[in-house]
Design a protein around this motif. Sequence first.
Motif, PDB file in Angstrom:
ATOM      1  N   PHE A   1      -2.346   8.142  -5.496  1.00 27.21           N
ATOM      2  CA  PHE A   1      -1.578   7.061  -5.344  1.00 27.21           C
ATOM      3  C   PHE A   1      -1.780   6.294  -4.189  1.00 27.21           C
ATOM      4  O   PHE A   1      -1.494   4.952  -4.060  1.00 27.21           O
ATOM      5  CB  PHE A   1      -0.010   7.478  -5.393  1.00 27.21           C
ATOM      6  CG  PHE A   1       0.334   7.957  -6.907  1.00 27.21           C
ATOM      7  CD1 PHE A   1       0.049   6.911  -7.943  1.00 27.21           C
ATOM      8  CD2 PHE A   1       0.807   9.027  -6.840  1.00 27.21           C
ATOM      9  CE1 PHE A   1       0.511   7.444  -9.080  1.00 27.21           C
ATOM     10  CE2 PHE A   1       1.265   9.641  -8.402  1.00 27.21           C
ATOM     11  CZ  PHE A   1       1.139   8.699  -9.378  1.00 27.21           C
ATOM     12  N   VAL A   2      -2.234   6.859  -2.860  1.00 27.09           N
ATOM     13  CA  VAL A   2      -2.578   6.381  -1.899  1.00 27.09           C
ATOM     14  C   VAL A   2      -3.665   5.460  -2.278  1.00 27.09           C
ATOM     15  O   VAL A   2      -3.859   4.376  -1.521  1.00 27.09           O
ATOM     16  CB  VAL A   2      -2.887   7.409  -0.776  1.00 27.09           C
ATOM     17  CG1 VAL A   2      -3.612   6.763   0.462  1.00 27.09           C
ATOM     18  CG2 VAL A   2      -1.625   7.815  -0.138  1.00 27.09           C
ATOM     19  N   ILE A   3      -4.778   5.915  -2.879  1.00 22.74           N
ATOM     20  CA  ILE A   3      -5.999   5.246  -3.195  1.00 22.74           C
ATOM     21  C   ILE A   3      -5.362   3.495  -4.030  1.00 22.74           C
ATOM     22  O   ILE A   3      -5.909   2.883  -3.734  1.00 22.74           O
ATOM     23  CB  ILE A   3      -6.998   5.879  -3.823  1.00 22.74           C
ATOM     24  CG1 ILE A   3      -7.764   6.805  -2.913  1.00 22.74           C
ATOM     25  CG2 ILE A   3      -8.220   4.934  -4.442  1.00 22.74           C
ATOM     26  CD1 ILE A   3      -8.522   7.898  -3.882  1.00 22.74           C
ATOM     27  N   ALA A   4      -4.478   3.738  -4.947  1.00 19.34           N
ATOM     28  CA  ALA A   4      -4.341   2.743  -5.861  1.00 19.34           C
ATOM     29  C   ALA A   4      -3.538   1.799  -4.667  1.00 19.34           C
ATOM     30  O   ALA A   4      -3.908   0.606  -4.837  1.00 19.34           O
ATOM     31  CB  ALA A   4      -3.340   3.173  -6.680  1.00 19.34           C
ATOM     32  N   ILE A   5      -2.576   1.962  -3.876  1.00 21.48           N
ATOM     33  CA  ILE A   5      -1.960   1.439  -2.934  1.00 21.48           C
ATOM     34  C   ILE A   5      -2.978   0.637  -2.027  1.00 21.48           C
ATOM     35  O   ILE A   5      -3.053  -0.776  -1.943  1.00 21.48           O
ATOM     36  CB  ILE A   5      -1.068   2.164  -2.186  1.00 21.48           C
ATOM     37  CG1 ILE A   5       0.155   2.422  -3.039  1.00 21.48           C
ATOM     38  CG2 ILE A   5      -0.420   1.139  -0.918  1.00 21.48           C
ATOM     39  CD1 ILE A   5       1.412   3.596  -2.442  1.00 21.48           C
ATOM     40  N   ALA A   6      -3.932   1.389  -1.336  1.00 21.61           N
ATOM     41  CA  ALA A   6      -5.133   0.882  -0.760  1.00 21.61           C
ATOM     42  C   ALA A   6      -5.960  -0.394  -1.536  1.00 21.61           C
ATOM     43  O   ALA A   6      -5.914  -1.364  -0.917  1.00 21.61           O
ATOM     44  CB  ALA A   6      -5.780   1.909  -0.243  1.00 21.61           C
ATOM     45  N   ALA A   7      -6.006   0.084  -2.680  1.00 18.45           N
ATOM     46  CA  ALA A   7      -6.849  -1.363  -3.491  1.00 18.45           C
ATOM     47  C   ALA A   7      -5.956  -2.305  -3.517  1.00 18.45           C
ATOM     48  O   ALA A   7      -6.423  -3.438  -3.312  1.00 18.45           O
ATOM     49  CB  ALA A   7      -7.239  -0.739  -4.863  1.00 18.45           C
TER      50      ALA A   7
END
Lengths: 102, 191
Positions: A66-72
Amino acid sequence: MMEIGLNHYLVLSTILFSIGLVGVMRRKNLLMLFFATEILLNAVNIAFAAISHFYGDLTGQMFAFFVIAIAASEVAVGLGLLIVWHKRHGNIDLEHMSTMRG
Amino acid sequence: MFEAIAFYLFAFLTISMFFIAVTTSQALHALTALAAGMIFISAFFFILGADFLGAIQIVVYSGAVMALYAFGMMFFDTTRDIKEKKGNSAIVFGLSTLAAILIVVIFAAPMVSGTIEALYPVVEGAGNTQQVGLVLFTKYLVPFEVAAVMLLVAMVAGIVLAGKKMDLSLTLMSDDEVMKLKNEQNKKVLL
């Protein structure tokens, strides 16, 4: 020394997080500030994956996803805003973005 | 043994790459150093057995985010040197204190939570991708869908924000037209 435990990964994560904080503190260009933010997010991802591995729990990996999705999505919106600002003002330095100061 | 060698090697590479990324005065150097650091970080995920997370790290960060930054940098003037901020001592002091407290908390947390139990334990006899799918589509289905909607919103926002006046080509216009456009934009800002 040769056995890599949870603390090794936490130390590494802390070092990377501190490097990101230094970047946030000393950068003035907003694009460089975005890079420092990516470093912060990645440091936390390492800690999540390490805790997930050493406690046998998959929740850490889920949070990393989820952190990666938010970063994207942060990059997509942030770069769009930066491009609009640069088209209007010709620079992306922080000190020129003080129009909301009273 | 090999795990230790790989850990120290990639730790050294990642730290040096990220250090270059935050200290260099060239935007392109920072971008390439950051992309290299992202790939080295995925090595930690492979060491930790999180194969799917490592693949996602390479695909999303090095493939999508860094490519987006590279295309975005074409809009900016990246050839000139980046000026550094003169340190505001209050902010530096505050953030350093915050970082010190953070380090203490990070090392104290595993000692305090010695009797921690796995909420969603690893399923035996399944690959990492299968385990991730089992947990993601049962326990974390709602956050997964919300993340999908959030990515859609980000995509629409990116198109709307960056796509303005994309039909105009500044290189194919004559100088008079460019000056006229510039004056119009300045007027809009002043209003």
